[in-house]
Design an enzyme around this catalytic site. Structure first.
Site, PDB file in Angstrom:
ATOM      1  N   LYS A 244       3.117   3.312   7.434  1.00 15.01           N
ATOM      2  CA  LYS A 244       4.020   2.218   7.023  1.00 15.01           C
ATOM      3  C   LYS A 244       5.137   2.778   6.127  1.00 15.01           C
ATOM      4  O   LYS A 244       6.303   2.386   6.253  1.00 15.01           O
ATOM      5  CB  LYS A 244       3.245   1.116   6.282  1.00 15.01           C
ATOM      6  CG  LYS A 244       2.296   0.307   7.139  1.00 15.01           C
ATOM      7  CD  LYS A 244       2.970  -0.513   8.236  1.00 15.01           C
ATOM      8  CE  LYS A 244       3.785  -1.679   7.711  1.00 15.01           C
ATOM      9  NZ  LYS A 244       4.302  -2.528   8.822  1.00 15.01           N
TER      10      LYS A 244
ATOM     11  N   GLU B 183       0.813  -1.222   0.000  1.00 16.22           N
ATOM     12  CA  GLU B 183       0.000   0.000   0.000  1.00 16.22           C
ATOM     13  C   GLU B 183       0.847   1.274   0.000  1.00 16.22           C
ATOM     14  O   GLU B 183       0.351   2.348  -0.324  1.00 16.22           O
ATOM     15  CB  GLU B 183      -0.950   0.015   1.203  1.00 16.22           C
ATOM     16  CG  GLU B 183      -1.887  -1.162   1.181  1.00 16.22           C
ATOM     17  CD  GLU B 183      -3.150  -0.978   2.013  1.00 16.22           C
ATOM     18  OE1 GLU B 183      -3.411   0.138   2.491  1.00 16.22           O
ATOM     19  OE2 GLU B 183      -3.879  -1.967   2.152  1.00 16.22           O
TER      20      GLU B 183
END
Ligand code: NAD
Ligand code: DAU
Length: 351
Positions: free
Chosen positions: A161, A134
Site C-alpha cells: 500500500k 498501516e
C-alpha cells in the site's frame, strides 16, 4: 449525465458502502464498479442498488492493462475512486506476491489509463487513492499518525500500500495527474469478510467456536464505522485539494482484548445467553509475525477543513454491526462456503 466515475473494488467491504452512497446520493453521476470478484468481492453486497439506472458493474482485473484501458475508452471517466486491493495482513504474510500484483501493479495500470485518457486536460478530473494508516508503521504508547508522519510499513500488505501511495503522489509531481490520497484506520460494519477480527469473532461466538486473540491481545487499533469512512470519502472526492493527503480515523482506540470482551457482552445479550458465556470462548494464540503494536489517527485536518466527524458511540456501531451479521446469516454462510465464488465462476465464464 454528470460525472462518469470509476470505483474499483466496489464489491468489497468498504467499496460496497461507497458505491451505494454515490449511486443513491448522486443520481446524475454514472457509477462504474470494476471488480475482479476475488474471494473478498461479493455482488450480494450491492443487490439493493444493482438495478439503478446510473450503476454499471464490470468484472475486471486491475492488473490487466488492456481491460483497464478499454474501460477508460468505453466510459471516459472523469474521476476514479480506487479501493481495489488485497487487504488482509495475514494473507500478505503467507502469500505476498498477489499483494504486489494487485496493490502496486494494479494501481500503476489505473494511473497510466487515467493519464492516457485525460492527457493535459485535467479540469474536473481526479484520481482518488484509498489507503491505510498501516503505511505509517507502528506506534508506541504515545502519539498519533498525522499526514506528515514518515512512512514505515512493516508487513507485505502495508509495504504494497505504501508503494502504491508513493506511485500515486509521483504521478502528481511528475505528470501533473490530479490525485488525492486518504489514509484510514480500521473499519468495521456490515459486509466485512469474516477473516477480519470483528466479523470473525461475531461468527465464531455465534457458532460457539474459539475466538482467537493474537499474542496477549494488547495490540491497539483505532476503529471507525464503515459508513463514516464512506462519508469522508464523499467529502474528500468533492472538496479535497489535488496533491493533498487526508487522514481518516475514529478517535476510538481499543486494545484487542477489551474490544473482544465488549463484543462478547453484546453477543450474550443478543443471543440471550447468560453473561460471561461468550468470554469463555476467548483463546490466546500465536502472535502475528511483525504484529504492529498500535495505530492511532489524527484526523483533525479532515475535521477542520470539511467539518467531518465520526459517530461518537462505538458500542452503538458495534451493536448495529452485530445485529446485521445476526440477521444476515445466509450472507455469512454463502461467503464462508465459497458458494458465491463458484457461482461467479459459472456466471462469468466465457466472458
Ligand atoms: P476487501 O478485501 O473487502 O475488498 C477488496 C475488493 O477489491 C474486493 O471486492 C475484491 O474483489 C477487489 N479486488 C481485489 N483484487 C482485485 C483486482 N486485481 N482487480 C479488481 N478488483 C480487485 O477490502 P476493504 O477492506 O473493503 O478495503 C478496501 C480498500 O480500503 C483497500 O484499498 C484497503 O487497503 C483500504 N483500507 C481498508 C481498511 C479496512 O479496515 N478494511 C482501512 C483502511 C484502508
Ligand atoms: O488499519 C487499517 C487496516 O486495518 C486495513 O488497512 C486492513 O486492510 C485491515 O485488514 C485492517 O488490518 P488489521 O490487521 O489491523 O485488521 P485485522 O482485523 O486483521 O486485525 C485487527 C487486530 O486484531 C490486529 O491487531 C490483529 C488482531 N487479530 C486479528 C484476527 C483476524 C486477532 O487477535 N485475532 C484474529 O483472529
Amino acid at each position: 449525465m454528470g460525472k462518469s466515475i470509476l470505483i474499483t473494488g466496489g464489491a468489497g467491504f468498504i467499496g460496497s458502502h461507497v458505491v451505494r452512497r454515490f449511486v443513491t446520493k448522486y443520481p446524475h453521476y454514472r457509477i462504474v464498479n470494476a471488480d475482479k470478484l476475488t474471494y473478498a468481492g461479493n455482488l450480494d453486497n450491492l443487490s439493493d442498488i444493482e438495478k439503478c439506472s446510473n450503476y454499471i458493474f464490470e468484472k475486471a482485473d486491475i492488473v490487466d492493462k488492456k481491460t483497464i484501458a478499454a474501460l477508460f475508452e468505453k466510459y471516459g471517466f472523469d474521476g476514479v475512486i480506487h479501493l481495489a486491493a488485497e487487504s488482509h495482513v495475514d494473507r500478505s504474510i503467507s502469500s505476498p506476491d498477489e499483494f504486489v500484483h494487485t496493490n502496486i501493479v494494479g494501481t500503476v495500470n489505473l494511473l497510466n489509463a487515467a493519464m492516457a485518457t485525460w492527457k493535459n486536460d485535467h479540469s474536473g478530473k481526479l484520481f482518488y487513492h484509498i489507503s491505510t494508516d498501516e503505511v505509517y508503521g507502528s506506534l508506541g504508547k504515545e502519539g498519533m499518525f498525522t499526514e506528515e508522519t514518515p512512512y514505515d510499513p512493516r508487513s507485505p500488505y502495508s509495504a504494497s500500500k505504501a508503494s502504491s501511495d508513493h506511485l500515486v503522489r509521483a504521478y502528481w509531481h511528475t505528470f501533473g495527474i490530479p490525485v488525492v490520497v486518504s489514509n484510514c484506520s480500521n473499519n468495521y460494519g456490515p459486509n466485512q469478510f469474516p477473516e477480519k477480527l470483528i466479523p470473525l469473532a461475531i461468527n465464531n461466538i455465534r457458532n460457539n467456536k474459539p475466538v482467537p486473540v493474537y499474542g496477549k491481545g494488547e495490540n491497539i487499533r483505532d476503529w471507525l464505522y464503515v459508513e463514516d469512512h464512506a462519508s469522508a470519502i464523499d467529502l474528500i472526492f468533492h472538496r479535497g485539494t489535488p496533491g493533498e493527503t487526508y487522514n481518516i480515523g475514529g478517535n476510538n482506540e481499543w486494545r484487542n482484548i477489551d474490544l473482544i470482551k465488549l463484543l462478547c457482552r453484546i453477543m450474550d445479550q443478543k443471543l440471550g445467553r447468560p453473561e460471561g458465556t461468550s468470554e469463555k470462548l476467548i483463546t490466546y494464540v500465536k502472535d502475528r509475525p511483525g504484529h504492529d503494536l498500535r495505530y492511532a489517527i489524527d484526523s483533525s485536518k479532515l475535521q477542520r477543513e470539511f467539518g467531518w466527524s465520526p459517530i461518537p458511540d462505538f458500542s452503538e456501531g458495534l451493536e448495529k454491526t452485530v445485529d446485521w451479521y445476526l440477521s444476515n446469516t445466509l450472507w455469512l454462510e454463502r461467503v464462508l462456503s465459497g458458494d458465491y465464488e463458484k457461482y461467479y465462476d459459472r456466471m462469468y465464464s466465457g466472458r
